[in-house]
Motif scaffolding. Structure first.
Motif, short mmCIF file in Angstrom:
data_model
loop_
_atom_site.label_atom_id
_atom_site.label_comp_id
_atom_site.label_asym_id
_atom_site.label_seq_id
_atom_site.Cartn_x
_atom_site.Cartn_y
_atom_site.Cartn_z
N GLN A 60 3.59 9.17 -9.16
CA GLN A 60 3.77 8.30 -8.00
C GLN A 60 2.42 7.81 -7.47
N THR A 61 1.43 8.70 -7.50
CA THR A 61 0.09 8.31 -7.06
C THR A 61 -0.49 7.27 -8.01
N LEU A 62 -0.25 7.45 -9.31
CA LEU A 62 -0.72 6.47 -10.29
C LEU A 62 -0.13 5.09 -9.99
N THR A 63 1.16 5.07 -9.68
CA THR A 63 1.81 3.80 -9.35
C THR A 63 1.23 3.19 -8.08
N GLN A 64 0.97 4.04 -7.08
CA GLN A 64 0.40 3.55 -5.82
C GLN A 64 -0.99 2.95 -6.04
N VAL A 65 -1.84 3.64 -6.79
CA VAL A 65 -3.19 3.15 -7.05
C VAL A 65 -3.13 1.85 -7.85
N THR A 96 -0.77 -0.38 -7.76
CA THR A 96 -0.36 -1.43 -6.82
C THR A 96 -1.53 -1.86 -5.93
N GLU A 97 -2.28 -0.88 -5.44
CA GLU A 97 -3.41 -1.17 -4.55
C GLU A 97 -4.50 -1.96 -5.26
N LEU A 98 -4.81 -1.57 -6.48
CA LEU A 98 -5.87 -2.28 -7.21
C LEU A 98 -5.42 -3.68 -7.62
N SER A 99 -4.12 -3.84 -7.88
CA SER A 99 -3.59 -5.17 -8.17
C SER A 99 -3.71 -6.06 -6.94
N SER A 100 -3.42 -5.49 -5.77
CA SER A 100 -3.55 -6.24 -4.52
C SER A 100 -5.01 -6.61 -4.26
N GLY A 107 1.09 -5.04 1.73
CA GLY A 107 2.44 -4.70 1.29
C GLY A 107 3.51 -5.13 2.28
N SER A 108 4.76 -4.78 1.95
CA SER A 108 5.87 -5.14 2.83
C SER A 108 5.81 -4.35 4.14
N LYS A 109 5.19 -3.17 4.09
CA LYS A 109 4.98 -2.40 5.31
C LYS A 109 3.56 -1.82 5.29
N SER A 158 -1.41 3.35 4.58
CA SER A 158 -2.82 3.70 4.38
C SER A 158 -3.16 3.60 2.90
N VAL A 159 -4.37 3.11 2.63
CA VAL A 159 -4.84 3.03 1.25
C VAL A 159 -5.14 4.44 0.75
N SER A 160 -4.77 4.74 -0.47
CA SER A 160 -4.97 6.07 -1.03
C SER A 160 -6.45 6.43 -1.09
N ASP A 161 -6.72 7.73 -1.00
CA ASP A 161 -8.10 8.21 -1.08
C ASP A 161 -8.73 7.86 -2.42
N ILE A 162 -7.93 7.83 -3.48
CA ILE A 162 -8.47 7.54 -4.81
C ILE A 162 -8.97 6.10 -4.89
N THR A 163 -8.19 5.16 -4.36
CA THR A 163 -8.63 3.76 -4.35
C THR A 163 -9.87 3.59 -3.47
N LYS A 164 -9.86 4.22 -2.29
CA LYS A 164 -11.03 4.14 -1.41
C LYS A 164 -12.25 4.74 -2.09
N ASN A 165 -12.03 5.86 -2.75
CA ASN A 165 -13.13 6.56 -3.43
C ASN A 165 -13.73 5.69 -4.52
N LEU A 166 -12.87 5.06 -5.32
CA LEU A 166 -13.34 4.21 -6.41
C LEU A 166 -14.21 3.08 -5.89
#
Length: 213
Positions: free
Chosen positions: A42-47, A49-53, A93-95, A98-106
């Motif tokens: 699920q985290t992989l999917t979230q990251v 999505t975030e990086l695509s955005s 996003g639609s709602k 918070s951006v995941s720590d992994i995306t922020k970290n990267l």
């Protein structure tokens, strides 16, 4: 930071079909992929999505593009710019989430190491790894001009018969335009490249002529 140690320890791996991805970018791609998957699918999917955005924002927002490609910014300005980027991603996003720590970290590590301009290559490599995880095979067909749909369909049917494609759950064909190939096509899929371009033939001819002189 998790990604700092990961980026130093993960060995270089060639990202299939992504020849423009540098060795450094590939290390970051592997690092963020491994960090996200280690938490959960699920985290992989979230990251993902975030990086695509983020890459979509990078293409659409000139201010973000200027920030990413400006190597002269101070540490304070980079931190302020990233905070603004994170707020943008939270509202993408639609709602609001918070951006995941992994995306922020990267993005933070890339910024601190002066490699934020390579983020698109990092995301390309990450996306390829996610596609492999999902059993997808991305095929890039590069041509001098857009190919007609019937030719792409015939090419897709042919590729599906290959051993590489048969191992994949789904096959996705993307046509990229690059006038420098002159004519013909260059096909990247899996760890293979089929170069049927006119540029390749001209290059080989020039090399043969040079050697014969």
């Amino acid at each position: 930071m998790l990604l700092v140690s990961a980026a130093r320890s993960v060995p270089f791996a060639r990202i299939a079909g992504r020849r423009s991805v540098s060795a450094i970018a590939s290390k970051y791609s592997n690092a963020v992929y491994n960090a996200a998957l280690a938490k959960s699918p699920q985290t992989l999917t979230q990251v993902h999505t975030e990086l695509s955005s983020f890459t979509a924002t990078l293409k659409q927002n000139k201010d973000v593009e200027a920030f990413v490609h400006n190597p002269t910014l101070s540490a304070k300005d980079r931190a302020t710019g990233l905070a603004s980027v994170f707020k943008t991603l939270e509202g993408a996003g639609s709602k609001k989430e918070s951006v995941s720590d992994i995306t922020k970290n990267l993005l933070t590590v890339l910024s601190e190491n002066g490699r934020l301009a390579e983020v698109e290559g990092v995301v390309d490599g990450f996306n390829e790894l996610v596609s492999q995880y999902n059993g997808e095979l991305n095929v890039t067909v590069t041509s001098a001009a857009p190919l007609p749909k019937d030719i792409l369909s015939r090419l897709e049917s042919t590729l599906k018969q290959s051993q590489t494609a048969q191992k994949a759950k789904t096959l996705k064909v993307t046509n990229k335009v690059n006038p420098s190939v002159l004519g013909g096509v260059v096909v990247d899929f899996g760890d293979k490249t089929i170069d049927l371009s006119a540029l390749s033939r001209v290059t080989k001819l020039n090399a043969a002529l040079t050697q014969s002189v």
